[in-house]
Design an enzyme around this catalytic site. Structure first.
Site, PDB file in Angstrom:
ATOM      1  N   CYS A  65       4.077  29.520 -15.180  1.00 38.86           N
ATOM      2  CA  CYS A  65       3.699  30.073 -16.480  1.00 38.86           C
ATOM      3  C   CYS A  65       3.250  28.992 -17.441  1.00 38.86           C
ATOM      4  O   CYS A  65       3.922  28.687 -18.440  1.00 38.86           O
ATOM      5  CB  CYS A  65       4.858  30.871 -17.055  1.00 38.86           C
ATOM      6  SG  CYS A  65       5.215  32.280 -16.014  1.00 38.86           S
ATOM      7  N   ARG A  68      -0.815  16.492  -9.364  1.00 45.61           N
ATOM      8  CA  ARG A  68      -1.926  15.577  -9.636  1.00 45.61           C
ATOM      9  C   ARG A  68      -3.111  16.220 -10.371  1.00 45.61           C
ATOM     10  O   ARG A  68      -3.640  15.635 -11.312  1.00 45.61           O
ATOM     11  CB  ARG A  68      -2.414  14.898  -8.354  1.00 45.61           C
ATOM     12  CG  ARG A  68      -1.335  14.079  -7.620  1.00 45.61           C
ATOM     13  CD  ARG A  68      -1.904  13.187  -6.531  1.00 45.61           C
ATOM     14  NE  ARG A  68      -2.652  12.080  -7.092  1.00 45.61           N
ATOM     15  CZ  ARG A  68      -3.957  12.013  -7.150  1.00 45.61           C
ATOM     16  NH1 ARG A  68      -4.701  12.974  -6.637  1.00 45.61           N
ATOM     17  NH2 ARG A  68      -4.547  10.981  -7.702  1.00 45.61           N
ATOM     18  N   PRO A 114       0.827  -1.214   0.000  1.00 46.66           N
ATOM     19  CA  PRO A 114       0.000   0.000   0.000  1.00 46.66           C
ATOM     20  C   PRO A 114       0.857   1.258   0.000  1.00 46.66           C
ATOM     21  O   PRO A 114       1.907   1.298   0.642  1.00 46.66           O
ATOM     22  CB  PRO A 114      -0.792  -0.102   1.303  1.00 46.66           C
ATOM     23  CG  PRO A 114       0.054  -0.952   2.195  1.00 46.66           C
ATOM     24  CD  PRO A 114       0.860  -1.877   1.309  1.00 46.66           C
ATOM     25  N   TYR A 131      -3.610  14.350 -13.810  1.00 47.30           N
ATOM     26  CA  TYR A 131      -4.677  13.339 -13.860  1.00 47.30           C
ATOM     27  C   TYR A 131      -6.072  13.948 -13.768  1.00 47.30           C
ATOM     28  O   TYR A 131      -7.033  13.224 -13.534  1.00 47.30           O
ATOM     29  CB  TYR A 131      -4.548  12.364 -12.681  1.00 47.30           C
ATOM     30  CG  TYR A 131      -3.174  11.813 -12.442  1.00 47.30           C
ATOM     31  CD1 TYR A 131      -2.577  10.932 -13.335  1.00 47.30           C
ATOM     32  CD2 TYR A 131      -2.468  12.149 -11.288  1.00 47.30           C
ATOM     33  CE1 TYR A 131      -1.322  10.413 -13.097  1.00 47.30           C
ATOM     34  CE2 TYR A 131      -1.206  11.639 -11.047  1.00 47.30           C
ATOM     35  CZ  TYR A 131      -0.637  10.771 -11.958  1.00 47.30           C
ATOM     36  OH  TYR A 131       0.608  10.255 -11.718  1.00 47.30           O
TER      37      TYR A 131
END
Ligand code: LLP
Length: 424
Positions: free
Chosen positions: A342, A310, A272, A314
């Site tokens: 930028c 993230r 995990p 995604y």
């Protein structure tokens, strides 16, 4: 699951006010709760014992986080020499470390073997042959798992799925038995384990079940052929709640493990990452300015996509909480929360309903403890974001914000350019 909440109107973790951390360390800064990490680890331990819990270092490789997990008894799953050395430096014994990854170099395999690593998960025939040559040359024996690709769709985001036959990971499950036989004849290897990892942020048990069934089938075939499988490495992937997902109940996962592979008599390893550290962390940022345009309201913060990638990578959702509790009845308005980098993709949230925010206010991006700091970069000349670990009522800086001079120090001026100005 979230350890952060409002106490007396201020966002806090344990009895630490996050604003106090921002005042002392500055922003942006990651903050992790040791208590939350420990609680998450204990849950795995309680539900899955006697399985080995090899924490996936890629989720958060901070040394203090690793030391905390080491102290709780965790092993590690690493995917590079850098992660391997980190895990060792944090006090995780090599015989509790498994080495995963689709492109291990010879140097990485050599370093792992020389330190007495528990297991190397191989993902192709050429890799197994290389490992055999290296181990034989060193006079060592590698304990090897073949990571199979079970051709199972994990039902998670396309970009974090790893177990479909079109993904680069693992050996096709249909070809794994032949490869085990081939490898069993090579010097320097003990072929004794099967590994699988089908993706990350899973919310459904069925893909796990299908993958484990393939493992059980393969184990049966190999045992009948006289190859003893002692260990099954079932990977990670345990989903958490970012927005409205229902995280997997670990007890249900354990039931699936028991049902599908429990009777094989193998040692079980799980890897995990996100579930142990994701909910335990936030990224704190300060509002630099609020810009109203004819069509949008931009809340510009001092964290950028280089600090937490993230959302842009995604389209991931992270809740954004003000550090001061919004007054009752206050009007929430739509805003885009963006960083200073930028790039138009430097955006944490689009058309997000948020309470009033003004320049100088502090916000927390939630569930940022996993795949946050580890994926940070220095794009736009921004220093790597620092990290703080809290426990109970205290907090400590566990990675400092690098000084600008430190990043300059690694660079070299060729002779032909030296002497023409500057002081590098
Ligand atoms: N084991 C292996 C072999 C892995 O490749 C991974 C994650 C894990 C274990 C841990 O999976 P977890 O329990 O954390 O889901 N950067 C992406 C996630 C990439 C995961 C890669 N492999 C994200 O931010 O969502």
């Amino acid at each position: 699951m979230r350890p952060f909440g409002y106490i007396d109107g201020y966002l806090a973790v344990g009895s630490v006010r996050l604003a106090d951390i921002a005042a002392e360390v500055g922003t942006p800064v990651y903050v992790y709760s040791a208590d939350a990490i420990e609680a998450a680890y204990r849950e795995f331990e309680a539900v899955l014992a006697p399985a080995r819990i090899c924490y996936a270092v890629k989720a958060n490789g901070n040394l203090a986080v690793l030391r905390l997990l080491a102290g709780l008894g965790a092993g590690a799953d690493v995917v590079s020499e850098g992660e391997f050395r980190r895990a060792l430096a944090a006090g995780i014994a090599p015989d509790k470390i498994v080495f995963s990854g689709v492109g291990k170099t010879n140097a990485e395999m050599e370093a792992a073997l020389q330190s007495g690593i528990c297991q190397i998960n191989c993902e192709s025939a050429p890799e197994i042959h290389n490992l055999s040559r290296i181990a034989a040359r060193l006079g060592l024996t590698a304990s090897v798992a073949i990571r199979i690709n079970p051709d199972v769709d994990a039902g998670t985001l396309d970009r974090i799925s790893t177990g479909r036959k079109t993904d680069k990971f693992g050996v096709a499950w249909t070809e794994a038995a032949a490869l085990f036989h081939e490898a069993a004849r090579l010097p320097g290897l003990t072929m004794e384990a099967i590994a699988v990892h089908i993706g990350s942020q899973l919310g459904d048990l069925e893909p796990y079940r299908r993958a484990f069934r393939r493992i059980a089938e393969l184990t049966g075939i190999l045992q009948a052929d006289g190859i003893t499988i002692r260990r099954l490495d079932l990977g990670g992937g345990f989903g958490i709640r970012y927005r409205d997902e229902t995280p997997l109940a670990l007890a249900d996962y354990a039931k699936v493990v028991e049902e599908e592979v429990g009777s094989l008599g193998c040692e079980i390893v799980v890897e995990p990452g996100r579930r142990l550290v994701g909910p335990a962390g936030v990224l704190l940022a300060r509002v630099v300015a609020v810009k109203e345009t004819p069509v949008r309201r931009f809340v510009i913060v001092d964290a950028g996509m280089n600090d937490l990638v993230r959302p842009m990578m995604y389209d991931a959702w992270h809740d954004i909480l003000p550090l001061d509790v919004p007054p009752v009845g206050v009007e929430y308005r739509l805003a885009d929360v963006v960083g200073p980098v930028c790039e138009s993709t430097d955006k944490f949230a689009e058309e997000r309903l948020l309470p009033p925010l003004n320049s100088g206010d502090l916000v927390a991006f939630c569930e940022a403890g996993a795949y946050g700091a580890v994926m940070a970069s220095t794009y736009n000349g921004r220093p790597l974001v620092p990290e703080v670990l809290t426990q109970g009522g205290r907090f400590d800086l566990v990675r400092a914000r690098p000084a600008f001079t430190e990043s300059l120090a690694l660079e070299r001026m060729p002779d032909w350019l030296a002497g023409s100005g500057g002081d590098v």
